[in-house]
Motif scaffolding. Structure first.
Motif, PDB file in Angstrom:
ATOM      1  N   LEU A 326      -3.874 -41.881   6.333  1.00 21.60           N
ATOM      2  CA  LEU A 326      -2.997 -42.684   5.478  1.00 21.60           C
ATOM      3  C   LEU A 326      -1.925 -43.396   6.300  1.00 21.60           C
ATOM      4  O   LEU A 326      -0.920 -43.862   5.756  1.00 21.60           O
ATOM      5  N   THR A 327      -2.126 -43.449   7.593  1.00 27.01           N
ATOM      6  CA  THR A 327      -1.219 -44.185   8.470  1.00 27.01           C
ATOM      7  C   THR A 327      -1.996 -45.276   9.194  1.00 27.01           C
ATOM      8  O   THR A 327      -3.222 -45.270   9.245  1.00 27.01           O
ATOM      9  N   VAL A 328      -1.247 -46.216   9.737  1.00 26.72           N
ATOM     10  CA  VAL A 328      -1.793 -47.207  10.637  1.00 26.72           C
ATOM     11  C   VAL A 328      -0.865 -47.187  11.855  1.00 26.72           C
ATOM     12  O   VAL A 328       0.095 -46.411  11.884  1.00 26.72           O
ATOM     13  N   TYR A 329      -1.141 -47.983  12.859  1.00 28.02           N
ATOM     14  CA  TYR A 329      -0.235 -47.974  14.005  1.00 28.02           C
ATOM     15  C   TYR A 329       0.337 -49.349  14.258  1.00 28.02           C
ATOM     16  O   TYR A 329      -0.193 -50.372  13.835  1.00 28.02           O
ATOM     17  N   LYS A 330       1.481 -49.359  14.893  1.00 27.08           N
ATOM     18  CA  LYS A 330       2.044 -50.594  15.399  1.00 27.08           C
ATOM     19  C   LYS A 330       2.306 -50.421  16.894  1.00 27.08           C
ATOM     20  O   LYS A 330       2.529 -49.296  17.373  1.00 27.08           O
ATOM     21  N   TYR A 331       2.227 -51.518  17.622  1.00 22.07           N
ATOM     22  CA  TYR A 331       2.554 -51.485  19.049  1.00 22.07           C
ATOM     23  C   TYR A 331       4.053 -51.665  19.217  1.00 22.07           C
ATOM     24  O   TYR A 331       4.668 -52.527  18.582  1.00 22.07           O
TER      25      TYR A 331
END
Length: 340
Positions: A326-331
């Motif tokens: 249920l998460t995504v990532y950011k740089y």
């Protein structure tokens, strides 16, 4: 009690938000990392089961997401009750009640409206029968994660422990036939088909499992079974019905599974390590088993505490979806004046 225990398991899990999963320094001195962040607003359209209301809300809250829940008419009173309890609990600790929202109207119109909330909903997750999932995937204009369609197979190899195979099949078909990780089709090597069916059928008889068979397995079972139609090889019965097909070997079984499965859960029963390893590599599914029941494909059984669904697709998340899914990532990039 089971719903409460699932929430406690979620509470005990590590919080994924803010985890930095990768960090490296580039030759130009830039420090580039990858950090987990919430997906945002998650809408869930689901059918009867009120435990989904609590599981989804608890997982979304812990992973920093807001959830909009739209259950079916079958359990609307239970859903209203548990949603009200959770909203009161949020307020009691200083959080907005609207972290969790329940759609009160169970009409098709509200479901359709939810499917088209572009700009408001970041992802939509349907949970329920195949028709619901396919309708949502076809009609929605917001991103959809497909879950739950479960045409699952067990392949009995000619080097299998047949007694173990019979017990695994019985569990996978009969312990709870209405769920997506229940087996719907048995594939059995022709060299052991007669011996295996003699062991398996008495177990299946305990629940009067209807057997729909190809020509060879029908010749073994006689009047105990009926002839399978072509549609039986793609059927998700959710009932005490099992399709049965003999195959010439593992390669035929793998080809059949990849052609007729839904990418959920598949199993091989074999004592040959190399065959089992090839099956693991070649079968295209979210969960692939060796000598175990497909019924283990579940967030709680996989140590995720609970699940918001079992994804059968390949984008972003696959298999039981817990907190990390249920998460995504950011740089995140740190520099000291670098220009390109």
């Amino acid at each position: 009690a089971a719903i409460v225990e699932a929430v406690r398991e979620v509470i005990a899990l590590p919080d994924p938000i803010g985890q930095v999963t990768k960090m490296e320094t580039r030759p130009n001195g830039l420090i580039i990392g990858r950090k987990r962040v919430p997906l945002g607003v998650i809408a869930i359209i689901f059918e009867a089961r009120p435990n989904v209301t609590v599981d989804a809300a608890a997982l979304c809250l812990k992973s920093g997401n807001v959830c909009i829940l739209r259950g079916g008419k079958e359990a609307i009173r239970s859903n209203r009750c548990v949603a009200a309890l959770m909203r009161d609990a949020l307020v009691s600790v200083g959080l907005p009640a609207d972290c969790i929202s329940l759609v009160q109207d169970t009409s098709h119109e509200t479901a359709n409206e939810l499917m088209h909330l572009d700009g408001y909903v970041d992802v939509l997750i349907p949970r329920g029968g195949a028709s619901l999932i396919r309708t949502v995937a076809k009609e929605a204009s917001v991103p959809v994660i497909r879950t739950g369609e479960g045409v699952c197979h067990i392949y009995i190899d000619n080097e299998a422990d047949l007694d173990m195979g019979a017990k695994v099949l019985f569990n996978a078909k009969c312990s709870r036939p209405s769920v997506c990780n229940a087996v719907e089709c048995l594939l059995v090597h022709e060299a052991v088909a007669e011996d295996f069916l003699k062991k398996a059928v008495p177990l299946l008889d305990q629940h009067n499992v209807e057997l729909r068979c190809d020509e060879k397995s029908l010749s073994i079972l006689g009047s105990r079974a009926k002839t399978a139609e072509e549609s039986d090889w793609d059927a998700e019965y959710d009932d005490y019905i099992l399709a049965v097909r003999t195959v010439s070997g593992m390669d035929e079984a793998i080809d059949f599974i990849n052609a007729h499965g839904t990418g959920h859960s598949e199993a091989i029963i074999s004592n040959n390590y190399f065959k089992a390893q090839h099956f693991l590599d070649a079968v295209d599914a979210a969960a692939v088993y060796v000598n175990a029941s497909t019924r283990f494909t579940d967030g709680g059984e996989f140590g995720l505490g609970a699940e918001i669904g079992i994804s059968t697709q390949k984008m972003h998340a696959r298999g039981p979806m817990g907190l990390e899914e249920l998460t995504v990532y950011k740089y995140i990039v740190r520099g000291d004046g670098q220009v390109r």
